[in-house]
Scaffold this motif. Structure first.
Motif, PDB file in Angstrom:
ATOM      1  N   GLY A 134       4.100  11.657 -29.215  1.00  0.00           N
ATOM      2  CA  GLY A 134       4.486  12.877 -28.412  1.00  0.00           C
ATOM      3  C   GLY A 134       4.878  13.927 -29.318  1.00  0.00           C
ATOM      4  N   VAL A 135       5.284  13.769 -30.607  1.00  0.00           N
ATOM      5  CA  VAL A 135       5.692  14.850 -31.538  1.00  0.00           C
ATOM      6  C   VAL A 135       4.212  15.408 -31.869  1.00  0.00           C
ATOM      7  CG1 VAL A 135       6.607  15.428 -33.664  1.00  0.00           C
ATOM      8  CG2 VAL A 135       7.832  14.118 -32.235  1.00  0.00           C
ATOM      9  N   SER A 136       3.256  14.621 -32.499  1.00  0.00           N
ATOM     10  CA  SER A 136       1.894  15.066 -32.436  1.00  0.00           C
ATOM     11  C   SER A 136       1.167  15.725 -31.738  1.00  0.00           C
ATOM     12  CB  SER A 136       0.913  13.785 -33.037  1.00  0.00           C
ATOM     13  OG  SER A 136       1.456  13.050 -33.967  1.00  0.00           O
ATOM     14  N   MET A 137       1.464  15.393 -30.467  1.00  0.00           N
ATOM     15  CA  MET A 137       0.739  16.342 -29.456  1.00  0.00           C
ATOM     16  C   MET A 137       1.332  17.513 -29.074  1.00  0.00           C
ATOM     17  SD  MET A 137      -2.255  14.745 -28.500  1.00  0.00           S
ATOM     18  CE  MET A 137      -2.271  14.458 -30.453  1.00  0.00           C
ATOM     19  N   ALA A 138       2.593  17.748 -29.421  1.00  0.00           N
ATOM     20  CA  ALA A 138       3.498  18.966 -28.966  1.00  0.00           C
ATOM     21  C   ALA A 138       3.146  20.153 -29.880  1.00  0.00           C
ATOM     22  CB  ALA A 138       4.873  18.504 -29.379  1.00  0.00           C
ATOM     23  N   VAL A 139       2.455  19.904 -31.173  1.00  0.00           N
ATOM     24  CA  VAL A 139       2.047  20.851 -32.083  1.00  0.00           C
ATOM     25  C   VAL A 139       0.756  21.223 -31.742  1.00  0.00           C
ATOM     26  CG1 VAL A 139       2.063  21.501 -34.408  1.00  0.00           C
ATOM     27  CG2 VAL A 139       4.057  20.188 -33.820  1.00  0.00           C
ATOM     28  N   PRO A 140       0.274  22.508 -31.544  1.00  0.00           N
ATOM     29  CA  PRO A 140      -1.109  22.904 -31.460  1.00  0.00           C
ATOM     30  C   PRO A 140      -1.869  22.973 -32.664  1.00  0.00           C
ATOM     31  CG  PRO A 140       0.287  24.621 -30.943  1.00  0.00           C
ATOM     32  CD  PRO A 140       1.291  23.667 -31.143  1.00  0.00           C
ATOM     33  N   PHE A 141      -2.440  22.091 -33.330  1.00  0.00           N
ATOM     34  CA  PHE A 141      -3.284  22.099 -34.543  1.00  0.00           C
ATOM     35  C   PHE A 141      -4.615  22.453 -34.125  1.00  0.00           C
ATOM     36  CE2 PHE A 141       0.220  18.963 -35.650  1.00  0.00           C
ATOM     37  CZ  PHE A 141       0.684  19.746 -36.932  1.00  0.00           C
ATOM     38  N   ASP A 142      -5.418  22.887 -35.273  1.00  0.00           N
ATOM     39  CA  ASP A 142      -6.786  23.382 -35.069  1.00  0.00           C
ATOM     40  C   ASP A 142      -7.532  22.061 -35.095  1.00  0.00           C
ATOM     41  OD1 ASP A 142      -6.394  26.218 -34.705  1.00  0.00           O
ATOM     42  OD2 ASP A 142      -6.014  26.262 -36.765  1.00  0.00           O
ATOM     43  N   THR A 143      -7.054  21.244 -36.180  1.00  0.00           N
ATOM     44  CA  THR A 143      -7.669  19.905 -36.213  1.00  0.00           C
ATOM     45  C   THR A 143      -6.891  18.677 -36.541  1.00  0.00           C
ATOM     46  OG1 THR A 143      -9.423  21.004 -37.584  1.00  0.00           O
ATOM     47  CG2 THR A 143      -9.132  18.698 -37.998  1.00  0.00           C
ATOM     48  N   TYR A 144      -6.850  17.623 -35.488  1.00  0.00           N
ATOM     49  CA  TYR A 144      -6.160  16.458 -35.427  1.00  0.00           C
ATOM     50  C   TYR A 144      -6.603  15.375 -36.315  1.00  0.00           C
ATOM     51  CZ  TYR A 144      -3.290  18.848 -31.792  1.00  0.00           C
ATOM     52  OH  TYR A 144      -2.551  19.834 -30.909  1.00  0.00           O
ATOM     53  N   LEU A 145      -5.728  14.846 -36.992  1.00  0.00           N
ATOM     54  CA  LEU A 145      -6.522  13.406 -37.836  1.00  0.00           C
ATOM     55  C   LEU A 145      -5.946  12.332 -37.142  1.00  0.00           C
ATOM     56  CD1 LEU A 145      -5.548  14.761 -41.259  1.00  0.00           C
ATOM     57  CD2 LEU A 145      -7.608  15.291 -40.187  1.00  0.00           C
ATOM     58  N   VAL A 146      -6.908  11.502 -36.779  1.00  0.00           N
ATOM     59  CA  VAL A 146      -6.528  10.276 -35.882  1.00  0.00           C
ATOM     60  C   VAL A 146      -6.919   9.006 -36.670  1.00  0.00           C
ATOM     61  CG1 VAL A 146      -6.906   8.969 -33.633  1.00  0.00           C
ATOM     62  CG2 VAL A 146      -6.822  11.548 -33.744  1.00  0.00           C
ATOM     63  N   ASP A 147      -6.138   8.172 -37.076  1.00  0.00           N
ATOM     64  CA  ASP A 147      -6.434   6.878 -37.766  1.00  0.00           C
ATOM     65  C   ASP A 147      -6.022   5.751 -36.809  1.00  0.00           C
ATOM     66  OD1 ASP A 147      -7.074   5.167 -39.603  1.00  0.00           O
ATOM     67  OD2 ASP A 147      -5.503   5.665 -41.381  1.00  0.00           O
ATOM     68  N   GLU A 148      -6.938   5.056 -36.194  1.00  0.00           N
ATOM     69  CA  GLU A 148      -6.897   3.916 -35.651  1.00  0.00           C
ATOM     70  C   GLU A 148      -5.592   3.726 -34.647  1.00  0.00           C
ATOM     71  OE1 GLU A 148      -8.721   1.403 -35.086  1.00  0.00           O
ATOM     72  OE2 GLU A 148     -10.289   1.467 -36.679  1.00  0.00           O
ATOM     73  N   VAL A 149      -5.250   5.019 -33.947  1.00  0.00           N
ATOM     74  CA  VAL A 149      -4.150   5.386 -33.074  1.00  0.00           C
ATOM     75  C   VAL A 149      -4.504   4.565 -31.900  1.00  0.00           C
ATOM     76  CG1 VAL A 149      -4.330   7.608 -32.468  1.00  0.00           C
ATOM     77  CG2 VAL A 149      -2.326   6.579 -32.087  1.00  0.00           C
ATOM     78  N   SER A 150      -3.794   4.217 -31.226  1.00  0.00           N
ATOM     79  CA  SER A 150      -4.136   3.634 -29.629  1.00  0.00           C
ATOM     80  C   SER A 150      -2.826   3.666 -29.034  1.00  0.00           C
ATOM     81  CB  SER A 150      -4.665   2.415 -29.481  1.00  0.00           C
ATOM     82  OG  SER A 150      -3.734   1.484 -30.119  1.00  0.00           O
ATOM     83  N   ALA A 151      -2.644   4.419 -27.790  1.00  0.00           N
ATOM     84  CA  ALA A 151      -1.478   4.503 -27.016  1.00  0.00           C
ATOM     85  C   ALA A 151      -0.605   3.222 -26.774  1.00  0.00           C
ATOM     86  CB  ALA A 151      -1.606   5.414 -25.668  1.00  0.00           C
ATOM     87  N   VAL A 152       0.689   3.168 -27.118  1.00  0.00           N
ATOM     88  CA  VAL A 152       1.417   2.084 -26.828  1.00  0.00           C
ATOM     89  C   VAL A 152       2.018   2.015 -25.356  1.00  0.00           C
ATOM     90  CG1 VAL A 152       1.695   1.430 -29.256  1.00  0.00           C
ATOM     91  CG2 VAL A 152       3.463   2.826 -27.873  1.00  0.00           C
ATOM     92  N   GLY A 153       2.351   0.922 -24.809  1.00  0.00           N
ATOM     93  CA  GLY A 153       2.885   0.764 -23.386  1.00  0.00           C
ATOM     94  C   GLY A 153       1.948   0.376 -22.549  1.00  0.00           C
ATOM     95  N   ASP A 154       2.293   0.381 -21.167  1.00  0.00           N
ATOM     96  CA  ASP A 154       1.638  -0.133 -20.173  1.00  0.00           C
ATOM     97  C   ASP A 154       0.243   0.927 -19.836  1.00  0.00           C
ATOM     98  OD1 ASP A 154       2.507   2.175 -18.855  1.00  0.00           O
ATOM     99  OD2 ASP A 154       4.124   1.116 -17.746  1.00  0.00           O
ATOM    100  N   ALA A 155      -0.623   0.585 -18.965  1.00  0.00           N
ATOM    101  CA  ALA A 155      -1.746   0.831 -18.457  1.00  0.00           C
ATOM    102  C   ALA A 155      -1.492   2.417 -18.308  1.00  0.00           C
ATOM    103  CB  ALA A 155      -2.366   0.312 -17.430  1.00  0.00           C
ATOM    104  N   ALA A 156      -0.472   2.672 -17.355  1.00  0.00           N
ATOM    105  CA  ALA A 156      -0.315   3.961 -16.888  1.00  0.00           C
ATOM    106  C   ALA A 156       0.119   4.937 -18.290  1.00  0.00           C
ATOM    107  CB  ALA A 156       0.892   3.890 -15.898  1.00  0.00           C
ATOM    108  N   PHE A 157       1.011   4.485 -18.992  1.00  0.00           N
ATOM    109  CA  PHE A 157       1.269   5.394 -20.120  1.00  0.00           C
ATOM    110  C   PHE A 157      -0.026   5.583 -21.049  1.00  0.00           C
ATOM    111  CE2 PHE A 157       2.816   6.185 -24.491  1.00  0.00           C
ATOM    112  CZ  PHE A 157       3.869   7.159 -24.091  1.00  0.00           C
TER     113      PHE A 157
END
Length: 221
Positions: A134-157
């Motif tokens: 959530g914190v990562s998405m709250a900051v408007p960067f020009d380039t996002y670095l994503v390292d094997e991230v997958s959202a945690v939680g249920d299907a809706a989340f």
């Protein structure tokens, strides 16, 4: 634009020198999402950490004319004694984001309930991951670095997380590390293959994937 100029990174492991970046020269264009491909241990995460500024190279430079995120979802920089809300406010002040807007966004996104006002040392790993994303998405960067991230939680989340991330990608680029070719094809337009310390950039993602799969059929160098 992110430019790698004569970038070198070497480690000494068990008395042996391992080079994960060998005098790399490459450019990641502005607004393009790039899949960073390579076998396990090739140095993909190390390269992301250097681009983010978390890790220093052995030599060479990383230049950028835009803002670059930390690895999305990384929770290691949270102060364990501060609450989720206090950590949000701290990050907002560092990056010049409206603190109240960030708190409101993360509170709604992470769905932590009363835990949002408790120290993060009390959080489970899943709760910390949701706060960090959530914190990562709250900051408007020009380039996002994503390292094997997958959202945690249920299907809706997970659906909500993907929607937020895809919305950010409309106005930004990314460098993405993932073993999921399906995810990379959904997010990325181009690719870069890291093999034996050398990085090859491809404007065509499918060409990069083909090169990576061909490398995987060969013994590691």
């Amino acid at each position: 634009m992110i430019q790698l100029r004569n970038l070198t990174k070497a480690y000494v492991l068990n008395g042996r020198r391992k080079t994960v970046a060998d005098n790399i020269n490459a450019v990641f264009p502005t607004g393009v999402s790039v899949a960073l491909l390579g076998r396990n241990g090739a140095g993909k995460s190390s390269l992301l950490r250097m681009i983010s500024g978390e890790m220093l190279p052995t030599s060479g430079d990383i230049l950028s004319d835009g803002t670059i995120s930390w690895p999305v979802g990384f929770a290691g920089s949270f102060n364990r004694e501060l609450t989720g809300e206090q950590n949000c406010r701290f990050v907002a002040r560092i990056y010049g984001v409206d603190t109240d807007e960030m708190v409101a966004f993360v509170r709604d996104f992470a769905e932590l309930g009363d835990h949002f006002n408790l120290p993060t040392r009390t959080y489970s790993s899943g709760m910390k991951a949701r706060l960090a994303f959530g914190v990562s998405m709250a900051v408007p960067f020009d380039t996002y670095l994503v390292d094997e991230v997958s959202a945690v939680g249920d299907a809706a989340f997970k659906v909500k997380s993907n929607q937020v991330f895809n919305a950010r990608m409309k106005d930004a680029g990314a460098i993405v590390v993932s073993h999921s070719m399906r995810m990379l094809r959904q997010i990325c337009q181009a690719g870069a293959v890291l093999e034996n310390g050398r990085l090859h950039y491809y404007e065509d993602l499918e060409e990069a994937i083909e090169r990576h799969l061909s490398n995987m059929e060969q013994p590691a160098g």
